[in-house]
Design an enzyme around this catalytic site. Sequence first.
Site, PDB file in Angstrom:
ATOM      1  N   SER A 157       0.828  -1.194   0.000  1.00  0.00           N
ATOM      2  CA  SER A 157       0.000   0.000   0.000  1.00  0.00           C
ATOM      3  C   SER A 157       0.873   1.258   0.000  1.00  0.00           C
ATOM      4  O   SER A 157       1.688   1.435  -0.906  1.00  0.00           O
ATOM      5  CB  SER A 157      -0.968  -0.038   1.188  1.00  0.00           C
ATOM      6  OG  SER A 157      -1.971   0.929   1.055  1.00  0.00           O
ATOM      7  N   ASP A 248      -9.808  -3.548  -5.347  1.00  0.00           N
ATOM      8  CA  ASP A 248      -8.894  -2.528  -4.845  1.00  0.00           C
ATOM      9  C   ASP A 248      -8.951  -1.305  -5.746  1.00  0.00           C
ATOM     10  O   ASP A 248      -8.711  -1.410  -6.949  1.00  0.00           O
ATOM     11  CB  ASP A 248      -7.469  -3.089  -4.827  1.00  0.00           C
ATOM     12  CG  ASP A 248      -6.462  -2.139  -4.207  1.00  0.00           C
ATOM     13  OD1 ASP A 248      -6.844  -1.043  -3.766  1.00  0.00           O
ATOM     14  OD2 ASP A 248      -5.277  -2.509  -4.167  1.00  0.00           O
ATOM     15  N   HIS A 278      -7.957  -4.971  -1.115  1.00  0.00           N
ATOM     16  CA  HIS A 278      -6.750  -4.289  -0.673  1.00  0.00           C
ATOM     17  C   HIS A 278      -6.455  -4.722   0.771  1.00  0.00           C
ATOM     18  O   HIS A 278      -7.345  -4.791   1.604  1.00  0.00           O
ATOM     19  CB  HIS A 278      -6.973  -2.770  -0.719  1.00  0.00           C
ATOM     20  CG  HIS A 278      -5.768  -1.961  -0.426  1.00  0.00           C
ATOM     21  ND1 HIS A 278      -4.892  -1.551  -1.407  1.00  0.00           N
ATOM     22  CD2 HIS A 278      -5.278  -1.470   0.746  1.00  0.00           C
ATOM     23  CE1 HIS A 278      -3.919  -0.845  -0.852  1.00  0.00           C
ATOM     24  NE2 HIS A 278      -4.135  -0.775   0.454  1.00  0.00           N
TER      25      HIS A 278
END
Length: 307
Positions: A157, A248, A278
Amino acid sequence: MDTSPWTRALSKFGLDDPFEPGRTATHMRKALRDAAPHLDVTPPPVEAVRELTIPGPDGAMPARLYIPNGSTAPAPCMLFCHGGGYVIGDLDSHDALCRRLAAISGVRVLAVDYRLAPENLFPAATDDVLAAFDWLAGEGADLVGADAERLAVAGDSAGGGLAAMLAQARRRQLRFQLLIYPLMQMVERRKSRLKALEGHIFSAITLDQIARYYFADESEASDKRASPLLEDDLAGLPPAYIAAAELDPLMDEGQAYRDRMIAAGVPVSYTLGKALPHGYFNLTAILPGARALIDKAALALGDALRD
């Protein structure tokens, strides 16, 4: 109503959602600390884990070294940058993941606890990550038993964005980059995929909140250190492995970076976690299928750094 695995798991244990919009940074961090022990299965064993402090731009930084079984110095080593939107996350929130990556890959993993916003605004996190790598590639190599000729960087991320930034800045010193659903740019936050994916950890409001916490001025979002997708020169980057998630809002920018690296002649492997949200690298207890994909990425890391 949100019925994602993430939300169901938090509800089961009576936990707050650390990514719920509007929370303070302090509340977000506490919520993640409370949730983390329930989200991952016990990872495979490693030979040793060492707590370290390494020099940083603003003083000593905490770090944690994971030594896999059978690792003999000088050994391949990977610098790991945790996710959390530059606001939350720490060595403990990603401990299980780092143990798994080290155990499966056979590569030493050095996780760095870089400074977080809003207490430390951009570019504090980028400066810390660069300093950590320079230490690892220099005087720190002997201290952690690293082979300075076999170094990699990884992150998930926001940490994936930091890893991509580092790979661009230190491309000649790296053998590999592992980008896990990376946050590659902070300029365009009203993404076409967001509306359909609200509730899968990320939302447009969450991204806006990250930007408010991270930047002193909105114009900083276009800085290539914060948005490495904007970098024009990708030639000579180390080979990359991108682990993406289908559910995501960041999937499209990860694909765009993949395509641009390939066009620049960079070898890229790309794996899409079908029907996974995600954050799935940290959700092995509630998404059992995630383990195989983490192990696949770890094996690619080990292969890339093998003599």
